[in-house]
Design a protein around this motif. Structure first.
Motif, PDB file in Angstrom:
ATOM      1  N   GLY A 108      36.459 -26.767 -34.696  1.00 16.41           N
ATOM      2  CA  GLY A 108      35.660 -25.635 -35.845  1.00 16.41           C
ATOM      3  C   GLY A 108      34.719 -25.331 -35.571  1.00 16.41           C
ATOM      4  N   THR A 109      33.946 -25.692 -34.234  1.00 14.06           N
ATOM      5  CA  THR A 109      32.915 -25.027 -34.214  1.00 14.06           C
ATOM      6  C   THR A 109      33.602 -23.923 -33.536  1.00 14.06           C
ATOM      7  N   MET A 110      33.777 -23.321 -32.762  1.00 12.63           N
ATOM      8  CA  MET A 110      34.314 -21.602 -32.243  1.00 12.63           C
ATOM      9  C   MET A 110      34.787 -21.137 -33.562  1.00 12.63           C
ATOM     10  N   ALA A 111      35.461 -21.726 -34.669  1.00 10.37           N
ATOM     11  CA  ALA A 111      35.789 -20.821 -35.672  1.00 10.37           C
ATOM     12  C   ALA A 111      34.581 -20.551 -36.630  1.00 10.37           C
ATOM     13  N   VAL A 112      33.668 -22.107 -36.795  1.00 11.70           N
ATOM     14  CA  VAL A 112      32.888 -21.248 -37.273  1.00 11.70           C
ATOM     15  C   VAL A 112      30.819 -20.691 -36.622  1.00 11.70           C
ATOM     16  N   SER A 113      31.097 -20.824 -35.695  1.00 11.06           N
ATOM     17  CA  SER A 113      30.172 -19.717 -34.457  1.00 11.06           C
ATOM     18  C   SER A 113      30.692 -17.842 -35.055  1.00 11.06           C
ATOM     19  N   LEU A 114      32.892 -18.311 -34.714  1.00  8.37           N
ATOM     20  CA  LEU A 114      33.313 -16.891 -34.903  1.00  8.37           C
ATOM     21  C   LEU A 114      32.512 -15.823 -35.893  1.00  8.37           C
ATOM     22  N   LEU A 115      33.207 -16.540 -37.329  1.00  7.34           N
ATOM     23  CA  LEU A 115      32.967 -16.395 -38.470  1.00  7.34           C
ATOM     24  C   LEU A 115      31.457 -15.390 -39.008  1.00  7.34           C
ATOM     25  N   VAL A 116      30.719 -16.637 -38.836  1.00  5.19           N
ATOM     26  CA  VAL A 116      29.167 -16.754 -38.791  1.00  5.19           C
ATOM     27  C   VAL A 116      28.530 -15.289 -37.994  1.00  5.19           C
ATOM     28  N   SER A 117      29.125 -15.130 -36.735  1.00  7.51           N
ATOM     29  CA  SER A 117      28.416 -14.031 -36.106  1.00  7.51           C
ATOM     30  C   SER A 117      28.846 -12.041 -37.150  1.00  7.51           C
ATOM     31  N   LEU A 118      30.367 -12.363 -37.124  1.00 12.02           N
ATOM     32  CA  LEU A 118      31.683 -11.216 -38.592  1.00 12.02           C
ATOM     33  C   LEU A 118      30.240 -11.521 -39.540  1.00 12.02           C
ATOM     34  N   THR A 119      29.596 -12.129 -40.311  1.00 15.28           N
ATOM     35  CA  THR A 119      29.280 -12.324 -41.339  1.00 15.28           C
ATOM     36  C   THR A 119      27.893 -11.628 -41.079  1.00 15.28           C
ATOM     37  N   TYR A 120      27.172 -11.085 -40.137  1.00 14.54           N
ATOM     38  CA  TYR A 120      25.522 -10.759 -40.072  1.00 14.54           C
ATOM     39  C   TYR A 120      25.514 -10.010 -40.894  1.00 14.54           C
ATOM     40  N   ALA A 121      25.992  -9.441 -40.332  1.00 14.66           N
ATOM     41  CA  ALA A 121      26.302  -7.677 -42.021  1.00 14.66           C
ATOM     42  C   ALA A 121      25.739  -7.761 -43.022  1.00 14.66           C
ATOM     43  N   TRP A 122      26.861  -8.552 -43.770  1.00 20.03           N
ATOM     44  CA  TRP A 122      26.860  -8.823 -45.012  1.00 20.03           C
ATOM     45  C   TRP A 122      25.744  -9.556 -45.593  1.00 20.03           C
ATOM     46  N   SER A 123      25.946  -8.845 -47.340  1.00 21.07           N
ATOM     47  CA  SER A 123      24.295  -9.597 -47.228  1.00 21.07           C
ATOM     48  C   SER A 123      24.622 -11.548 -48.188  1.00 21.07           C
ATOM     49  N   GLU A 124      24.013 -11.929 -48.057  1.00 20.88           N
ATOM     50  CA  GLU A 124      23.503 -13.266 -48.300  1.00 20.88           C
ATOM     51  C   GLU A 124      24.397 -13.751 -49.315  1.00 20.88           C
ATOM     52  N   VAL A 125      24.790 -13.577 -50.552  1.00 17.58           N
ATOM     53  CA  VAL A 125      25.657 -14.455 -51.268  1.00 17.58           C
ATOM     54  C   VAL A 125      27.196 -14.821 -50.385  1.00 17.58           C
ATOM     55  N   PRO A 126      27.297 -13.471 -49.969  1.00 21.70           N
ATOM     56  CA  PRO A 126      29.096 -13.805 -49.996  1.00 21.70           C
ATOM     57  C   PRO A 126      28.928 -14.582 -48.138  1.00 21.70           C
ATOM     58  N   ALA A 127      27.731 -13.807 -47.806  1.00 23.49           N
ATOM     59  CA  ALA A 127      28.132 -15.007 -46.409  1.00 23.49           C
ATOM     60  C   ALA A 127      28.040 -16.225 -46.424  1.00 23.49           C
ATOM     61  N   ILE A 128      26.910 -17.011 -47.032  1.00 25.30           N
ATOM     62  CA  ILE A 128      26.157 -17.993 -47.310  1.00 25.30           C
ATOM     63  C   ILE A 128      27.723 -19.092 -47.972  1.00 25.30           C
ATOM     64  N   SER A 129      28.260 -18.265 -48.855  1.00 21.49           N
ATOM     65  CA  SER A 129      29.303 -19.166 -49.875  1.00 21.49           C
ATOM     66  C   SER A 129      30.910 -19.253 -48.528  1.00 21.49           C
ATOM     67  N   LEU A 130      30.686 -18.076 -47.604  1.00 17.96           N
ATOM     68  CA  LEU A 130      31.972 -18.140 -46.627  1.00 17.96           C
ATOM     69  C   LEU A 130      31.584 -19.094 -45.476  1.00 17.96           C
ATOM     70  N   ILE A 131      30.149 -18.996 -45.389  1.00 18.92           N
ATOM     71  CA  ILE A 131      30.134 -20.626 -44.146  1.00 18.92           C
ATOM     72  C   ILE A 131      29.972 -21.352 -44.942  1.00 18.92           C
ATOM     73  N   MET A 132      29.672 -22.117 -46.553  1.00 20.10           N
ATOM     74  CA  MET A 132      29.870 -23.251 -46.431  1.00 20.10           C
ATOM     75  C   MET A 132      30.929 -24.021 -46.820  1.00 20.10           C
ATOM     76  N   GLY A 133      32.212 -22.185 -47.372  1.00 20.23           N
ATOM     77  CA  GLY A 133      33.129 -23.201 -47.312  1.00 20.23           C
ATOM     78  C   GLY A 133      34.405 -23.394 -45.826  1.00 20.23           C
ATOM     79  N   VAL A 134      34.068 -22.416 -45.386  1.00 20.29           N
ATOM     80  CA  VAL A 134      34.132 -22.829 -43.477  1.00 20.29           C
ATOM     81  C   VAL A 134      34.212 -24.340 -43.330  1.00 20.29           C
ATOM     82  N   PHE A 135      33.117 -24.867 -43.684  1.00 15.18           N
ATOM     83  CA  PHE A 135      32.525 -25.812 -43.463  1.00 15.18           C
ATOM     84  C   PHE A 135      33.461 -26.998 -43.825  1.00 15.18           C
ATOM     85  N   VAL A 136      33.025 -26.873 -44.810  1.00 14.55           N
ATOM     86  CA  VAL A 136      33.845 -27.809 -45.820  1.00 14.55           C
ATOM     87  C   VAL A 136      35.563 -27.871 -44.936  1.00 14.55           C
ATOM     88  N   GLY A 137      35.584 -27.202 -45.270  1.00 22.47           N
ATOM     89  CA  GLY A 137      37.836 -26.994 -44.788  1.00 22.47           C
ATOM     90  C   GLY A 137      37.845 -27.138 -43.150  1.00 22.47           C
TER      91      GLY A 137
END
Lengths: 486, 309, 145
Positions: free
Chosen positions: A38-67
């Protein structure tokens, strides 16, 4: 009240809905794949979302954490391979349940408990953050040391079978944790002149190897007849069951919230501590712990999800991560300009966004968590000769993907062989991982305690409580153990 | 079966078509001071480079792990070291044989101001009383550090060489945990970057006793510069953590030039400049010989403090 | 003599290996502590290594008192899989691309070593490799070897 409105406002924003849901879906399924941590998944997704704006990025990250925290339990239950560090304790009773043909019910129960745990954690995050943050920031180095020693006592709990072998495993894990350059001294320890080991032994790589590859190899070596899985009409456990275990659920959630709220402790510790507490306190369980006790599944699953809300507290208030996933999250949020210090006061909108994303994620957890269970159970029908090599391949890729470092793969394979040998001779594997997890906490705080010795400020009001617990706990469990046998 | 093969073929083609990227290796962890500067810079720079910059954090060993990694790669400009000030002092601290002398500077981004901080309720009203207490009780006052070569450790060496004061140095894992130790009373003093402590200082949770500068700082005009206590500190200034983009020495000058041009354009982007201002980083924007000279001067300051130890 | 050698069943051999490992760890830690001195980098490892040594010793003693039988099953297939894993690692180190190594490993493991039928083996090899690329190279954009 204003915050409540803020949260509601955020919940109905389509961006938040879509990305939190997407994140949860990704988290549940990626977390469920053995070998992909799971940690790998979170870190990979996080580097992808860097270029996004705040709202979708944070929502996605929180979703991944819970999932991910729930998803990891799926492979723990089905294959005895935890998909995330937080799922380490789930397999203790989850896998035996699957071996009895109750995989679907186990995953259903895990999902419901994860949902309840997440909600309770969110509640703590929403309403109790200032209070909890105050308590956790009171922790001094000596308190962390005592906590680490308490956690080490867990070895007894997770060493089903031989305590001696468990202690041996824990000392191996602690010693392996010493490899590399410690954070407090500038010496290279035990690196055998290999530059790769300068950074130490990654606990995720060890986990993938010990639990993933090791388990796969072990399953190939044993001739258990395939267990016929029940195909129950309903996967969701009856309300009666949930209510019956409500006290356990609440206490496990409290453990999860509090342990998660401690800087440096996260879902994995919460799950183990929750499991241990359940083992010590539950008296009238139908099945013994370690053989498919329902309580042994409820406790860690509730605790590790409650720890999500808990772990966000020090992360957001002190900037100190609780576990590997929150460490990545901290970086991610920082990249989006979220400074932990002023989050609650200067940027309340962001805080309500995080809460909203978590609430949505937990709702979708129910949806995505309960669907697909039957399909997953069917996966067990795949002959081991096909499934296990696939798992081994996934472990290889999963280990590589963490840092795109081939040496991680070699190390993982080495741990795989070690894990296989340990399982073959009935040495418990979890203490090795426990030792690796606890090493930093124990050593760095021990050094600080020694340097601080003689200063009254090194103690906090919690110190005597923890010390008393450390002394009392083994005595209490001895007494309770004797009562059981009587 | 045919559909499966077609799907697989597409996947292989897709992956084959991924364009080669320049690899940026960030010396410290995600969300840290270095990371917060490098990621935005790289995203502004990418627009001026053909290809992308693929970023990766490689923390460990006070940055030696990342430094060694970039050094081990060929000097072709495809692997960049996105580092902080630590490599300038590795050899002197016995952390590694490598230093920035083994690298060429593509762009020196900026430097930060740091200051000595105590908790709000600390008995030390000013820097002078702290030093007096430390001299009266050598090795007793608890200073929260972040291991050898870290920020508080180096400043403690400066202080020791000028005033002779010594502290009981307690090592923590990160700037954040060291700061927390001061906030909850476990330690009495630490050294923090302005960026890290500004909010807490404004809120009254901690106090900067002095800044490591020779003039007062705009953000906290009431805090005295350390040279006001003793002008001998001037020998070390200007000093502060700095950040830069580097390639291995021996990289083709034309490749380096191209990188410098692209990074400079990213650096000069007004949005990036605003970020630097928000983070209290003094922009430098130097490259080539100018950057080397700046780093040399910085190194001399730090070395002189160490040698006086 | 034969009885003596018979006593060295594999679980006891492993216990002895662990004991030897603990001796190695202990000496390394001791050397480090002597070199560093005081309360330093060697202190904690020395404490841990001492525990390791003690527990390993007790473990050997106990293993000779009570025997652990290995579970029923075939060891040889696992050894072959282990060898294949090492071969896979060697291939990765020699920069053989993953899209070659993955299907080869999977097919050899399933079909040759574990004696599955050729069609499922082939399918699993290709589908798994494809999914790996889909998830990692495309979705997560990780450059695979």
């Amino acid at each position: 009240m204003q915050e409540f409105l803020g949260v509601l406002q955020n919940i109905i924003r389509p961006e938040v809905l879509i990305f939190a849901a997407l994140g949860t879906l990704l988290g549940v399924y990626v977390g469920a794949i053995p070998g992909l941590s799971g940690t790998m998944a979170v870190s990979l997704l996080v580097s992808l979302t860097y270029a996004w704006s705040e709202v979708p990025a944070i929502s996605l990250i929180m979703g991944v954490f819970v999932g991910v925290v729930y998803g990891g339990s799926r492979s723990a239950i089905l294959l005895n391979i935890p998909g995330a560090p937080a799922a380490v304790a789930t397999g203790f009773d989850g896998y035996p349940l699957a071996q009895k043909g109750k995989a679907a019910q186990a995953m259903g129960l895990a999902c419901i408990q994860s949902f309840i745990g997440t909600l309770l954690g969110i509640f703590a995050l929403a309403f109790l953050t200032p209070q909890i943050a105050q308590i956790s920031s009171v922790f001094r180095s000596v308190d962390f040391l005592l906590l680490g020693l308490l956690a080490l006592l867990l070895v007894g709990s997770v060493s089903r079978g031989s305590l001696l072998k468990g202690l041996l495993g824990a000392s191996i894990g602690l010693f392996l944790g010493c490899v590399g350059k410690p954070s407090q001294f500038s010496v290279n320890r035990f690196t055998l002149s290999l530059r790769y080991l300068d950074g130490g032994i990654s606990f995720i790589v060890a986990m993938i190897g010990l639990f993933g590859a090791g388990e796969a190899l072990y399953q190939l070596s044993v001739d258990y007849p395939a267990v016929k899985q029940e195909a129950p009409k309903r996967i969701v456990p009856p309300i009666k069951t949930i209510l019956k275990h409500l006290p356990l659920t609440v206490s496990s959630a409290l453990i999860g919230i509090f342990v998660g709220a401690l800087p440096g402790a996260g879902g994995d510790m919460a799950a183990l501590l929750g499991y241990d507490a359940a083992k010590r306190t539950v008296r009238k369980n139908e099945t013994p712990f370690g053989e498919g006790a329902v309580e042994g599944l409820i406790a860690p699953e509730t605790a590790n999800n409650a720890a999500i809300g808990g772990a966000l507290i020090p992360m957001l208030t002190l900037g100190i991560p609780g576990d590997a996933i929150t460490a990545v999250l901290l970086g991610a949020l920082s990249m989006h300009g979220v400074s932990h210090y002023s989050l609650m006061t200067a940027r309340p909108n962001l805080f309500s966004l995080i809460l909203a994303a978590l609430v949505i994620a937990s709702l979708f957890l129910l949806l995505f968590g309960l669907t697909g269970i039957r399909v997953f159970v069917k996966l067990l029908k795949i002959p081991k000769g096909i499934l296990m090599p696939i798992i081994l391949m996934l472990c290889i890729v999963g280990a590589y993907a963490i840092n795109t470092n081939l040496y991680d793969v070699l190390l993982m394979v080495g741990f795989g062989f070690l894990g296989f040998t340990l399982k073959r001779f009935q040495y418990p594997v979890a203490p090795v991982v426990l030792g690796l997890i606890l090493h930093e906490l124990l050593e760095s705080n021990a050094v600080r305690v020694i340097r601080l010795w003689g200063n009254p400020e090194m103690f906090s009001f919690l110190t005597p409580i923890l010390f008393a617990a450390l002394i009392a706990l083994p005595i209490i469990s001895r007494i309770c153990g004797r009562k059981d046998r009587a | 079966m045919k559909r499966l093969l077609a799907l697989l073929l597409t996947v292989f083609l897709l992956t084959g078509c991924a364009n080669t990227a320049v690899n940026g290796i960030i010396q410290w962890g995600e969300g840290g001071g270095t990371d917060k500067l490098m990621r935005p810079l790289c995203s502004y720079t990418e627009a001026h480079l053909d290809g992308s910059i693929s970023l990766r954090n490689m923390p460990g060993g006070t940055g030696t792990v990342a430094t060694q990694y970039v050094f081990d790669k060929p000097a072709d400009g495809n692997t960049l070291l996105l580092g902080a000030e630590n490599p300038a002092m590795y050899d002197a601290l016995g952390l590694s044989d490598l230093t920035y002398a083994d690298f060429d500077c593509v762009l020196l981004i900026g430097s930060e101001t740091v200051g000595v901080t105590v908790a709000a309720d600390s008995p030390y009203a000013d820097f002078a009383s702290l030093i007096d207490a430390a001299k009266a009780n050598p090795g007793k006052i608890r200073l929260a550090t972040t291991a050898k070569g870290g920020l508080p450790w180096t400043v403690a060496r400066f202080i020791e060489s000028v005033t002779g004061a010594t502290f009981n140095e307690i090592p923590y894992d990160s700037d954040a945990t060291a700061a927390n130790a001061v906030l909850n009373g476990e330690c009495e003093v630490t050294v923090m970057k302005l960026q890290a402590g500004l909010d807490a200082a404004k809120d009254g949770k901690l106090r900067y006793l002095c800044m490591l500068t020779d003039t007062p700082v705009e953000a906290l005009p009431d805090v005295m510069p350390i040279t006001a206590y003793d002008s001998a500190f001037n020998a070390f200034l200007p000093w502060g953590p700095f950040y830069g983009v580097f390639v291995k020495k021996g990289t083709d000058p034309s490749v380096r030039e191209k990188l410098t041009e692209a990074f400079r354009k990213g650096f000069e982007d007004p949005a990036y400049q605003k970020l630097l201002a928000d983070l209290c980083v003094d922009p430098l924007g130097l490259s080539g010989d100018d950057a080397d000279a700046w780093i040399d001067a910085w190194r001399k300051s730090s070395l002189s403090a160490l040698n006086a130890e | 003599m034969k009885r003596f050698l018979q006593n060295f069943t594999s679980d006891r051999i492993f216990a002895i290996i662990l004991l030897l490992a603990s001796c190695g760890a202990f000496s390394a830690a001791l050397l480090l502590q002597l070199r560093e001195g005081g309360i330093g980098a060697g202190t904690f490892p020395l404490v841990v290594a001492s525990c390791f040594l003690l527990f390993a010793l007790l473990n050997v003693v106990f293993s000779f008192r009570k025997r652990i039988d290995a579970p029923r099953g075939s060891l040889s297939s696992v050894l072959w899989i282990g060898a294949l894993l090492l071969g896979l690692c060697a291939g990765l180190l020699l920069h053989v691309p993953l899209w070659v190594l993955s299907p080869v490993f999977l097919f050899l493991a399933s079909f040759v070593v574990l004696k599955q039928k050729w069609l499922p083996s082939l399918l699993s090899a290709s589908v798994t490799t494809g999914l790996i690329y889909l998830i990692f190279a495309v979705l997560f954009r990780v450059p695979l070897p």
